[in-house]
Design a protein around this motif. Sequence first.
Motif, PDB file in Angstrom:
ATOM      1  N   ASN A  92      80.383  51.234  67.690  1.00 33.94           N
ATOM      2  CA  ASN A  92      80.380  52.062  66.482  1.00 33.94           C
ATOM      3  C   ASN A  92      81.090  51.356  65.333  1.00 33.94           C
ATOM      4  OD1 ASN A  92      79.007  54.111  67.761  1.00 33.94           O
ATOM      5  ND2 ASN A  92      80.860  55.235  68.352  1.00 33.94           N
ATOM      6  N   MET A  93      82.179  50.690  65.714  1.00 28.07           N
ATOM      7  CA  MET A  93      82.952  49.956  64.727  1.00 28.07           C
ATOM      8  C   MET A  93      82.094  48.864  64.082  1.00 28.07           C
ATOM      9  SD  MET A  93      85.818  49.121  63.227  1.00 28.07           S
ATOM     10  CE  MET A  93      86.701  47.702  62.577  1.00 28.07           C
ATOM     11  N   LYS A  94      81.356  48.127  64.890  1.00 32.61           N
ATOM     12  CA  LYS A  94      80.496  47.059  64.373  1.00 32.61           C
ATOM     13  C   LYS A  94      79.424  47.620  63.458  1.00 32.61           C
ATOM     14  CE  LYS A  94      81.031  43.772  68.199  1.00 32.61           C
ATOM     15  NZ  LYS A  94      80.339  43.080  69.311  1.00 32.61           N
ATOM     16  N   ALA A  95      78.858  48.750  63.840  1.00 29.16           N
ATOM     17  CA  ALA A  95      77.804  49.374  63.030  1.00 29.16           C
ATOM     18  C   ALA A  95      78.355  49.829  61.678  1.00 29.16           C
ATOM     19  CB  ALA A  95      77.196  50.554  63.786  1.00 29.16           C
ATOM     20  N   LYS A  96      79.539  50.426  61.727  1.00 32.43           N
ATOM     21  CA  LYS A  96      80.152  50.899  60.486  1.00 32.43           C
ATOM     22  C   LYS A  96      80.519  49.714  59.594  1.00 32.43           C
ATOM     23  CE  LYS A  96      82.937  54.424  60.392  1.00 32.43           C
ATOM     24  NZ  LYS A  96      84.090  55.309  60.634  1.00 32.43           N
ATOM     25  N   TYR A  97      81.008  48.653  60.224  1.00 31.66           N
ATOM     26  CA  TYR A  97      81.374  47.465  59.444  1.00 31.66           C
ATOM     27  C   TYR A  97      80.137  46.862  58.780  1.00 31.66           C
ATOM     28  CZ  TYR A  97      82.455  42.645  58.300  1.00 31.66           C
ATOM     29  OH  TYR A  97      82.573  41.454  57.640  1.00 31.66           O
ATOM     30  N   ALA A  98      79.045  46.754  59.536  1.00 34.93           N
ATOM     31  CA  ALA A  98      77.814  46.173  58.995  1.00 34.93           C
ATOM     32  C   ALA A  98      77.316  46.988  57.799  1.00 34.93           C
ATOM     33  CB  ALA A  98      76.743  46.104  60.077  1.00 34.93           C
ATOM     34  N   LYS A  99      77.366  48.324  57.946  1.00 32.00           N
ATOM     35  CA  LYS A  99      76.913  49.194  56.857  1.00 32.00           C
ATOM     36  C   LYS A  99      77.830  49.055  55.641  1.00 32.00           C
ATOM     37  CE  LYS A  99      76.024  54.040  55.699  1.00 32.00           C
ATOM     38  NZ  LYS A  99      76.066  55.444  56.189  1.00 32.00           N
ATOM     39  N   ALA A 100      79.140  49.050  55.916  1.00 34.07           N
ATOM     40  CA  ALA A 100      80.104  48.937  54.823  1.00 34.07           C
ATOM     41  C   ALA A 100      79.966  47.593  54.120  1.00 34.07           C
ATOM     42  CB  ALA A 100      81.524  49.107  55.361  1.00 34.07           C
ATOM     43  N   GLU A 101      79.720  46.532  54.881  1.00 38.64           N
ATOM     44  CA  GLU A 101      79.612  45.198  54.304  1.00 38.64           C
ATOM     45  C   GLU A 101      78.430  45.127  53.336  1.00 38.64           C
ATOM     46  OE1 GLU A 101      79.908  40.599  55.789  1.00 38.64           O
ATOM     47  OE2 GLU A 101      78.684  41.969  56.973  1.00 38.64           O
ATOM     48  N   VAL A 102      77.314  45.748  53.722  1.00 38.47           N
ATOM     49  CA  VAL A 102      76.134  45.760  52.852  1.00 38.47           C
ATOM     50  C   VAL A 102      76.461  46.471  51.539  1.00 38.47           C
ATOM     51  CG1 VAL A 102      73.809  46.684  52.561  1.00 38.47           C
ATOM     52  CG2 VAL A 102      74.467  45.605  54.717  1.00 38.47           C
ATOM     53  N   ASN A 103      77.115  47.629  51.657  1.00 36.46           N
ATOM     54  CA  ASN A 103      77.466  48.392  50.450  1.00 36.46           C
ATOM     55  C   ASN A 103      78.452  47.630  49.578  1.00 36.46           C
ATOM     56  OD1 ASN A 103      75.825  50.495  51.241  1.00 36.46           O
ATOM     57  ND2 ASN A 103      77.462  51.626  52.269  1.00 36.46           N
ATOM     58  N   VAL A 104      79.438  47.008  50.233  1.00 37.60           N
ATOM     59  CA  VAL A 104      80.444  46.253  49.487  1.00 37.60           C
ATOM     60  C   VAL A 104      79.800  45.081  48.753  1.00 37.60           C
ATOM     61  CG1 VAL A 104      82.435  44.709  49.723  1.00 37.60           C
ATOM     62  CG2 VAL A 104      82.421  46.922  50.877  1.00 37.60           C
ATOM     63  N   ASP A 105      78.905  44.395  49.421  1.00 37.85           N
ATOM     64  CA  ASP A 105      78.239  43.239  48.806  1.00 37.85           C
ATOM     65  C   ASP A 105      77.406  43.671  47.593  1.00 37.85           C
ATOM     66  OD1 ASP A 105      79.370  41.508  50.585  1.00 37.85           O
ATOM     67  OD2 ASP A 105      77.626  41.384  51.906  1.00 37.85           O
ATOM     68  N   LYS A 106      76.755  44.829  47.707  1.00 39.01           N
ATOM     69  CA  LYS A 106      75.968  45.333  46.571  1.00 39.01           C
ATOM     70  C   LYS A 106      76.864  45.619  45.372  1.00 39.01           C
ATOM     71  CE  LYS A 106      72.146  47.479  49.138  1.00 39.01           C
ATOM     72  NZ  LYS A 106      71.490  48.769  49.501  1.00 39.01           N
ATOM     73  N   ILE A 107      77.988  46.293  45.649  1.00 37.29           N
ATOM     74  CA  ILE A 107      78.915  46.634  44.565  1.00 37.29           C
ATOM     75  C   ILE A 107      79.508  45.371  43.959  1.00 37.29           C
ATOM     76  CG2 ILE A 107      81.056  47.834  43.980  1.00 37.29           C
ATOM     77  CD1 ILE A 107      80.428  49.830  46.210  1.00 37.29           C
ATOM     78  N   CYS A 108      79.777  44.381  44.796  1.00 38.21           N
ATOM     79  CA  CYS A 108      80.337  43.116  44.313  1.00 38.21           C
ATOM     80  C   CYS A 108      79.383  42.419  43.340  1.00 38.21           C
ATOM     81  CB  CYS A 108      80.661  42.191  45.477  1.00 38.21           C
ATOM     82  SG  CYS A 108      82.167  42.660  46.351  1.00 38.21           S
ATOM     83  N   LYS A 109      78.102  42.472  43.654  1.00 37.48           N
ATOM     84  CA  LYS A 109      77.115  41.867  42.757  1.00 37.48           C
ATOM     85  C   LYS A 109      77.158  42.538  41.381  1.00 37.48           C
ATOM     86  CE  LYS A 109      75.140  38.782  45.416  1.00 37.48           C
ATOM     87  NZ  LYS A 109      75.244  37.336  45.078  1.00 37.48           N
ATOM     88  N   VAL A 110      77.273  43.865  41.392  1.00 37.65           N
ATOM     89  CA  VAL A 110      77.360  44.614  40.137  1.00 37.65           C
ATOM     90  C   VAL A 110      78.639  44.235  39.395  1.00 37.65           C
ATOM     91  CG1 VAL A 110      77.558  46.910  39.109  1.00 37.65           C
ATOM     92  CG2 VAL A 110      75.991  46.532  41.027  1.00 37.65           C
ATOM     93  N   LEU A 111      79.748  44.154  40.124  1.00 36.64           N
ATOM     94  CA  LEU A 111      81.020  43.807  39.500  1.00 36.64           C
ATOM     95  C   LEU A 111      81.002  42.391  38.933  1.00 36.64           C
ATOM     96  CD1 LEU A 111      83.569  45.341  42.042  1.00 36.64           C
ATOM     97  CD2 LEU A 111      83.060  46.147  39.728  1.00 36.64           C
ATOM     98  N   GLU A 112      80.347  41.485  39.615  1.00 33.01           N
ATOM     99  CA  GLU A 112      80.237  40.111  39.104  1.00 33.01           C
ATOM    100  C   GLU A 112      79.487  40.098  37.774  1.00 33.01           C
ATOM    101  OE1 GLU A 112      78.350  37.976  42.243  1.00 33.01           O
ATOM    102  OE2 GLU A 112      80.164  37.800  43.449  1.00 33.01           O
ATOM    103  N   GLY A 113      78.436  40.924  37.692  1.00 35.22           N
ATOM    104  CA  GLY A 113      77.693  41.030  36.438  1.00 35.22           C
ATOM    105  C   GLY A 113      78.566  41.591  35.325  1.00 35.22           C
ATOM    106  N   HIS A 114      79.369  42.623  35.659  1.00 28.15           N
ATOM    107  CA  HIS A 114      80.296  43.188  34.679  1.00 28.15           C
ATOM    108  C   HIS A 114      81.292  42.135  34.213  1.00 28.15           C
ATOM    109  CE1 HIS A 114      78.667  47.080  35.023  1.00 28.15           C
ATOM    110  NE2 HIS A 114      79.329  47.495  36.088  1.00 28.15           N
TER     111      HIS A 114
END
Length: 235
Positions: A92-114
């Motif tokens: 469960n931990m791995k699944a949650k981490y994988a999901k969180a990592e995807v979301n974090v990476d998406k937000i990071c891309k937006v922040l890099e643009g900002h």
Amino acid sequence: AILTPQEQKQVDAFVKQIDITNSQMVLQYGASSQKKIADFSESALGNVRTKDLGEIGNELTAVVNELKSIEDGDEEKGFLGLFKKGGNKIANMKAKYAKAEVNVDKICKVLEGHQIQLLKDAAMLDQMYQLNLTYYKELSMYILAGKEKIQQVKELPELIKRAEESGLPEDTQKAKDLAELCNRFEKKIYDLELTRTISMQMAPQIRLIQSNDTAMSEKIQSTLVNTIPLWKSQM
């Protein structure tokens, strides 16, 4: 305004060109500089495509919340608690981490643009500050020249004295005309000073926006190079 020797020469040249008996010249005196400042104050800050800092702050908060989401709902916090729960908990931990990592990476891309836009805006604001300073100096030179010209108008006391001595209507009218011309030109100089006040107020406004943009850019940088890499390495 402190003038360079070259700028002082320009002021002296302005003084020689001023003819307060020319109503059209008085009307147009310094008008080009006034228009530059008026146009600048209206459009300059609007042209800075600065992202809403509150929106970016929310995105930074979203990153932090996403990092914390893995442990939400755990009865025992930390890795020790996870291992006690056995293999299912780790899965469960791995699944949650994988999901969180995807979301974090998406937000990071937006922040890099900002961040890229904020850095561009900060550089543009530097150019705007210098341009505003140029307009301020230019208008100040017109004001100084105008005031000097007024001081040089020595004819008025002589005309008044002549009118008093002669009693002739034409001499009295000449004195009145010159007094009115001086009064009109003084009003014009006052109007230029009001416009210069706008330029003075723009300078701290530009620096404030630039400071806020830079501070937000630094927060984004810290999140991208410290917070997120540390979180991934711990995971």
